[in-house]
Scaffold this motif. Structure first.
Motif, PDB file in Angstrom:
ATOM      1  N   LEU A   1       0.839  -1.198   0.000  1.00  0.00           N
ATOM      2  CA  LEU A   1       0.000   0.000   0.000  1.00  0.00           C
ATOM      3  C   LEU A   1       0.874   1.247   0.000  1.00  0.00           C
ATOM      4  O   LEU A   1       1.938   1.275   0.608  1.00  0.00           O
ATOM      5  N   GLY A   2       0.381   2.269  -0.653  1.00  0.00           N
ATOM      6  CA  GLY A   2       1.013   3.578  -0.614  1.00  0.00           C
ATOM      7  C   GLY A   2       0.126   4.516   0.174  1.00  0.00           C
ATOM      8  O   GLY A   2      -1.100   4.551  -0.025  1.00  0.00           O
ATOM      9  N   VAL A   3       0.714   5.265   1.086  1.00  0.00           N
ATOM     10  CA  VAL A   3      -0.025   6.242   1.886  1.00  0.00           C
ATOM     11  C   VAL A   3       0.105   7.594   1.201  1.00  0.00           C
ATOM     12  O   VAL A   3       1.190   8.150   1.122  1.00  0.00           O
ATOM     13  N   ALA A   4      -0.991   8.084   0.681  1.00  0.00           N
ATOM     14  CA  ALA A   4      -0.992   9.414   0.071  1.00  0.00           C
ATOM     15  C   ALA A   4      -2.416   9.721  -0.378  1.00  0.00           C
ATOM     16  O   ALA A   4      -2.970   8.966  -1.176  1.00  0.00           O
ATOM     17  N   PRO A   5      -3.003  10.741   0.123  1.00  0.00           N
ATOM     18  CA  PRO A   5      -2.453  11.672   1.099  1.00  0.00           C
ATOM     19  C   PRO A   5      -2.872  11.339   2.532  1.00  0.00           C
ATOM     20  O   PRO A   5      -3.780  10.554   2.752  1.00  0.00           O
ATOM     21  N   LEU A   6      -2.198  11.970   3.451  1.00  0.00           N
ATOM     22  CA  LEU A   6      -2.657  12.111   4.839  1.00  0.00           C
ATOM     23  C   LEU A   6      -2.717  13.607   5.048  1.00  0.00           C
ATOM     24  O   LEU A   6      -1.700  14.290   4.946  1.00  0.00           O
ATOM     25  N   SER A   7      -3.900  14.127   5.277  1.00  0.00           N
ATOM     26  CA  SER A   7      -4.034  15.575   5.414  1.00  0.00           C
ATOM     27  C   SER A   7      -5.021  15.930   6.519  1.00  0.00           C
ATOM     28  O   SER A   7      -5.998  15.211   6.753  1.00  0.00           O
ATOM     29  N   VAL A   8      -4.711  17.015   7.200  1.00  0.00           N
ATOM     30  CA  VAL A   8      -5.570  17.558   8.253  1.00  0.00           C
ATOM     31  C   VAL A   8      -5.605  19.071   8.060  1.00  0.00           C
ATOM     32  O   VAL A   8      -4.559  19.693   7.834  1.00  0.00           O
TER      33      VAL A   8
ATOM     34  N   TYR B   1       8.036  12.827  11.523  1.00  0.00           N
ATOM     35  CA  TYR B   1       6.648  12.526  11.854  1.00  0.00           C
ATOM     36  C   TYR B   1       6.320  11.032  11.787  1.00  0.00           C
ATOM     37  O   TYR B   1       5.761  10.456  12.719  1.00  0.00           O
ATOM     38  N   TYR B   2       6.642  10.391  10.690  1.00  0.00           N
ATOM     39  CA  TYR B   2       6.152   9.038  10.443  1.00  0.00           C
ATOM     40  C   TYR B   2       6.813   7.933  11.263  1.00  0.00           C
ATOM     41  O   TYR B   2       6.161   6.905  11.522  1.00  0.00           O
TER      42      TYR B   2
ATOM     43  N   TYR C   1      -6.846  22.236  12.687  1.00  0.00           N
ATOM     44  CA  TYR C   1      -7.064  20.997  13.432  1.00  0.00           C
ATOM     45  C   TYR C   1      -5.787  20.179  13.609  1.00  0.00           C
ATOM     46  O   TYR C   1      -5.821  19.099  14.191  1.00  0.00           O
ATOM     47  N   GLN C   2      -4.678  20.689  13.100  1.00  0.00           N
ATOM     48  CA  GLN C   2      -3.413  19.976  13.234  1.00  0.00           C
ATOM     49  C   GLN C   2      -2.912  20.035  14.669  1.00  0.00           C
ATOM     50  O   GLN C   2      -3.287  20.897  15.443  1.00  0.00           O
ATOM     51  N   ARG C   3      -2.063  19.072  15.002  1.00  0.00           N
ATOM     52  CA  ARG C   3      -1.456  18.940  16.335  1.00  0.00           C
ATOM     53  C   ARG C   3      -2.492  18.630  17.425  1.00  0.00           C
ATOM     54  O   ARG C   3      -2.337  18.999  18.574  1.00  0.00           O
ATOM     55  N   LYS C   4      -3.563  17.944  16.997  1.00  0.00           N
ATOM     56  CA  LYS C   4      -4.605  17.533  17.945  1.00  0.00           C
ATOM     57  C   LYS C   4      -4.800  16.016  17.921  1.00  0.00           C
ATOM     58  O   LYS C   4      -5.743  15.515  18.512  1.00  0.00           O
ATOM     59  N   GLY C   5      -3.927  15.314  17.209  1.00  0.00           N
ATOM     60  CA  GLY C   5      -4.000  13.860  17.171  1.00  0.00           C
ATOM     61  C   GLY C   5      -4.868  13.275  16.071  1.00  0.00           C
ATOM     62  O   GLY C   5      -4.997  12.053  15.973  1.00  0.00           O
ATOM     63  N   ILE C   6      -5.441  14.110  15.231  1.00  0.00           N
ATOM     64  CA  ILE C   6      -6.343  13.618  14.181  1.00  0.00           C
ATOM     65  C   ILE C   6      -5.578  12.794  13.144  1.00  0.00           C
ATOM     66  O   ILE C   6      -6.010  11.706  12.761  1.00  0.00           O
ATOM     67  N   GLY C   7      -4.428  13.303  12.712  1.00  0.00           N
ATOM     68  CA  GLY C   7      -3.621  12.561  11.747  1.00  0.00           C
ATOM     69  C   GLY C   7      -3.183  11.223  12.310  1.00  0.00           C
ATOM     70  O   GLY C   7      -3.193  10.202  11.613  1.00  0.00           O
ATOM     71  N   SER C   8      -2.810  11.206  13.577  1.00  0.00           N
ATOM     72  CA  SER C   8      -2.394   9.952  14.227  1.00  0.00           C
ATOM     73  C   SER C   8      -3.545   8.954  14.281  1.00  0.00           C
ATOM     74  O   SER C   8      -3.350   7.761  14.016  1.00  0.00           O
ATOM     75  N   LEU C   9      -4.730   9.431  14.617  1.00  0.00           N
ATOM     76  CA  LEU C   9      -5.899   8.535  14.654  1.00  0.00           C
ATOM     77  C   LEU C   9      -6.198   7.970  13.272  1.00  0.00           C
ATOM     78  O   LEU C   9      -6.480   6.774  13.134  1.00  0.00           O
TER      79      LEU C   9
END
Length: 140
Positions: free
Chosen positions: A46-53, A90-91, A57-65
């Motif tokens: 799998l390729g991860v693209a995109p991951l966007s927030v 980050y990754y 709303y950044q730095r609130k854990g949304i991307g991690s979830l």
């Protein structure tokens, strides 16, 4: 993004969104099929693209979830590993490490530290090496 969703690389179950309490879309992640091709074999990953927030709303854990949920679902669907080109600070928190450690190369010029891979199942990247091939939708 539209072309990718219409391609055979698209996996609807691995296109996830995050909404705020008002139902506003604030984040998205998409994992799609890629191949790693060597002289010996071809592996489906799998390729991860995109991951966007959204910035507010950044730095609130949304991307991690989003990332953790996408990994969980991908593993449940039987996918053994994922690849991405992204921020070297980050990754790794999700378990990503340099793809070159597995002998996996990307077709783009990017620093080695930013080309990453993760096993979604134990031993999932064992024996996989070669060049990453993305769907033609990535290039259109």
């Amino acid at each position: 993004m539209k072309r990718l969703r219409q391609s055979d690389a698209y996996i609807p179950e691995l296109s996830l969104v995050a909404e705020d309490e008002k139902g506003t879309l604030v984040g998205h992640i998409l994992l799609s099929k890629v191949q790693v091709v060597s002289e010996e074999n071809t592996a489906l990953l799998l390729g991860v693209a995109p991951l966007s927030v959204l910035p507010d709303y950044q730095r609130k854990g949304i991307g991690s979830l989003l990332m953790r949920e996408a990994h969980k679902r991908a593993s449940e669907l039987g996918y053994k590993g994922a690849l991405l080109i992204g921020h070297k600070e980050y990754y790794p928190r999700f378990g990503y490490q340099k793809a070159s450690l597995y002998g996996i190369q990307f077709p783009f010029e990017a620093p080695d530290d930013c080309c990453m891979a993760i096993e979604l199942q134990e031993g999932g990247l064992q024996g996989i090496h070669g060049m990453v091939h993305y769907s033609s939708a990535f290039y259109e």
